[in-house]
Design a protein around this motif. Sequence first.
Motif, PDB file in Angstrom:
ATOM      1  N   UNK A  53     -11.127  10.610  11.924  1.00  0.00           N
ATOM      2  CA  UNK A  53     -11.841  11.039  10.728  1.00  0.00           C
ATOM      3  C   UNK A  53     -13.248  10.449  10.696  1.00  0.00           C
ATOM      4  N   UNK A  54     -13.357   9.156  11.007  1.00  0.00           N
ATOM      5  CA  UNK A  54     -14.663   8.490  11.014  1.00  0.00           C
ATOM      6  C   UNK A  54     -15.549   9.061  12.117  1.00  0.00           C
ATOM      7  N   UNK A  55     -14.985   9.281  13.298  1.00  0.00           N
ATOM      8  CA  UNK A  55     -15.774   9.856  14.399  1.00  0.00           C
ATOM      9  C   UNK A  55     -16.326  11.220  14.000  1.00  0.00           C
ATOM     10  N   UNK A  56     -15.540  12.023  13.307  1.00  0.00           N
ATOM     11  CA  UNK A  56     -15.995  13.327  12.855  1.00  0.00           C
ATOM     12  C   UNK A  56     -17.134  13.219  11.848  1.00  0.00           C
ATOM     13  N   UNK A  57     -17.017  12.290  10.931  1.00  0.00           N
ATOM     14  CA  UNK A  57     -18.089  12.075   9.948  1.00  0.00           C
ATOM     15  C   UNK A  57     -19.359  11.588  10.625  1.00  0.00           C
ATOM     16  N   UNK A  58     -19.212  10.712  11.610  1.00  0.00           N
ATOM     17  CA  UNK A  58     -20.388  10.209  12.331  1.00  0.00           C
ATOM     18  C   UNK A  58     -21.091  11.334  13.088  1.00  0.00           C
ATOM     19  N   UNK A  59     -20.324  12.252  13.642  1.00  0.00           N
ATOM     20  CA  UNK A  59     -20.930  13.386  14.350  1.00  0.00           C
ATOM     21  C   UNK A  59     -21.691  14.277  13.368  1.00  0.00           C
ATOM     22  N   UNK A  60     -21.134  14.465  12.193  1.00  0.00           N
ATOM     23  CA  UNK A  60     -21.757  15.316  11.183  1.00  0.00           C
ATOM     24  C   UNK A  60     -23.007  14.664  10.594  1.00  0.00           C
ATOM     25  N   UNK A  61     -22.999  13.334  10.451  1.00  0.00           N
ATOM     26  CA  UNK A  61     -24.098  12.610   9.806  1.00  0.00           C
ATOM     27  C   UNK A  61     -24.758  11.632  10.772  1.00  0.00           C
ATOM     28  N   UNK A  62     -24.990  12.071  11.993  1.00  0.00           N
ATOM     29  CA  UNK A  62     -25.574  11.211  13.035  1.00  0.00           C
ATOM     30  C   UNK A  62     -26.892  10.600  12.561  1.00  0.00           C
ATOM     31  N   UNK A  63     -27.050   9.315  12.851  1.00  0.00           N
ATOM     32  CA  UNK A  63     -28.279   8.613  12.521  1.00  0.00           C
ATOM     33  C   UNK A  63     -28.320   8.038  11.118  1.00  0.00           C
ATOM     34  N   UNK A  64     -27.312   8.324  10.304  1.00  0.00           N
ATOM     35  CA  UNK A  64     -27.266   7.792   8.950  1.00  0.00           C
ATOM     36  C   UNK A  64     -26.336   6.586   8.905  1.00  0.00           C
ATOM     37  N   UNK A  65     -26.562   5.696   7.949  1.00  0.00           N
ATOM     38  CA  UNK A  65     -25.726   4.502   7.833  1.00  0.00           C
ATOM     39  C   UNK A  65     -25.167   4.369   6.422  1.00  0.00           C
ATOM     40  N   UNK A  66     -24.013   3.748   6.348  1.00  0.00           N
ATOM     41  CA  UNK A  66     -23.363   3.458   5.078  1.00  0.00           C
ATOM     42  C   UNK A  66     -23.794   2.081   4.597  1.00  0.00           C
ATOM     43  N   UNK A  67     -23.856   1.915   3.287  1.00  0.00           N
ATOM     44  CA  UNK A  67     -24.172   0.616   2.701  1.00  0.00           C
ATOM     45  C   UNK A  67     -23.424   0.454   1.385  1.00  0.00           C
ATOM     46  N   UNK A  68     -23.287  -0.807   0.980  1.00  0.00           N
ATOM     47  CA  UNK A  68     -22.697  -1.139  -0.315  1.00  0.00           C
ATOM     48  C   UNK A  68     -23.835  -1.463  -1.281  1.00  0.00           C
ATOM     49  N   UNK A  69     -24.039  -0.672  -2.327  1.00  0.00           N
ATOM     50  CA  UNK A  69     -25.124  -0.963  -3.248  1.00  0.00           C
ATOM     51  C   UNK A  69     -24.816  -2.100  -4.227  1.00  0.00           C
ATOM     52  N   UNK A  70     -23.531  -2.447  -4.367  1.00  0.00           N
ATOM     53  CA  UNK A  70     -23.131  -3.499  -5.298  1.00  0.00           C
ATOM     54  C   UNK A  70     -21.800  -4.091  -4.840  1.00  0.00           C
ATOM     55  N   UNK A  71     -21.453  -5.209  -5.412  1.00  0.00           N
ATOM     56  CA  UNK A  71     -20.188  -5.873  -5.080  1.00  0.00           C
ATOM     57  C   UNK A  71     -19.007  -5.053  -5.591  1.00  0.00           C
ATOM     58  N   UNK A  72     -17.875  -5.124  -4.891  1.00  0.00           N
ATOM     59  CA  UNK A  72     -16.674  -4.423  -5.346  1.00  0.00           C
ATOM     60  C   UNK A  72     -16.153  -5.010  -6.657  1.00  0.00           C
ATOM     61  N   UNK A  73     -15.468  -4.188  -7.406  1.00  0.00           N
ATOM     62  CA  UNK A  73     -14.739  -4.604  -8.600  1.00  0.00           C
ATOM     63  C   UNK A  73     -13.275  -4.656  -8.187  1.00  0.00           C
ATOM     64  N   UNK A  74     -12.620  -5.784  -8.411  1.00  0.00           N
ATOM     65  CA  UNK A  74     -11.267  -5.933  -7.878  1.00  0.00           C
ATOM     66  C   UNK A  74     -10.346  -6.696  -8.825  1.00  0.00           C
ATOM     67  N   UNK A  75      -9.077  -6.402  -8.696  1.00  0.00           N
ATOM     68  CA  UNK A  75      -8.008  -7.189  -9.313  1.00  0.00           C
ATOM     69  C   UNK A  75      -6.758  -7.003  -8.471  1.00  0.00           C
ATOM     70  N   UNK A  76      -5.931  -8.011  -8.477  1.00  0.00           N
ATOM     71  CA  UNK A  76      -4.710  -8.028  -7.674  1.00  0.00           C
ATOM     72  C   UNK A  76      -5.039  -7.645  -6.226  1.00  0.00           C
ATOM     73  N   UNK A  77      -4.442  -6.590  -5.731  1.00  0.00           N
ATOM     74  CA  UNK A  77      -4.694  -6.160  -4.348  1.00  0.00           C
ATOM     75  C   UNK A  77      -5.433  -4.825  -4.306  1.00  0.00           C
ATOM     76  N   UNK A  78      -6.184  -4.532  -5.376  1.00  0.00           N
ATOM     77  CA  UNK A  78      -6.888  -3.257  -5.499  1.00  0.00           C
ATOM     78  C   UNK A  78      -8.374  -3.514  -5.736  1.00  0.00           C
TER      79      UNK A  78
END
Length: 120
Positions: A53-78
């Motif tokens: 799935x990731x390889x397919x997305x990378x082929x579709x969006x070649x040259x683009x990168x993912x980033x986290x704009x903010x810290x995750x919100x979490x509780x327990x194991x979620x």
Amino acid sequence: MSDIQRVAEQYIAVWNETDADKRRALIAEVFTEDAAYTDPLGAVTGHDGVDGFIAGAQAQFAGLTFSLPAAPDAHHDIARFQWYLGPEGTREPLAIGFDVITVEDGRIKQVLGFLDKMPG
């Protein structure tokens, strides 16, 4: 750094790794063997499914990168966090999504993804 922050950063690193062998190694570190990934574009399970799935997305969006704009919100194991996809260093991402992950023993067991903005 919290464990969830570390897991979210590793998750983003998996999506950004374009070397197939390195990506597979990261997937084995970050995801449980039976991990499930579901978003509006597909649903897969296991390391092979996630990798494909990731390889397919990378082929579709070649040259683009993912980033986290903010810290995750979490509780327990979620946790939930937003991600951006675009050219590195860009202020306005081409795509924006929101993922909810379930973590088991420090690895991702499930991802539920939502797409807020997609190009074209």
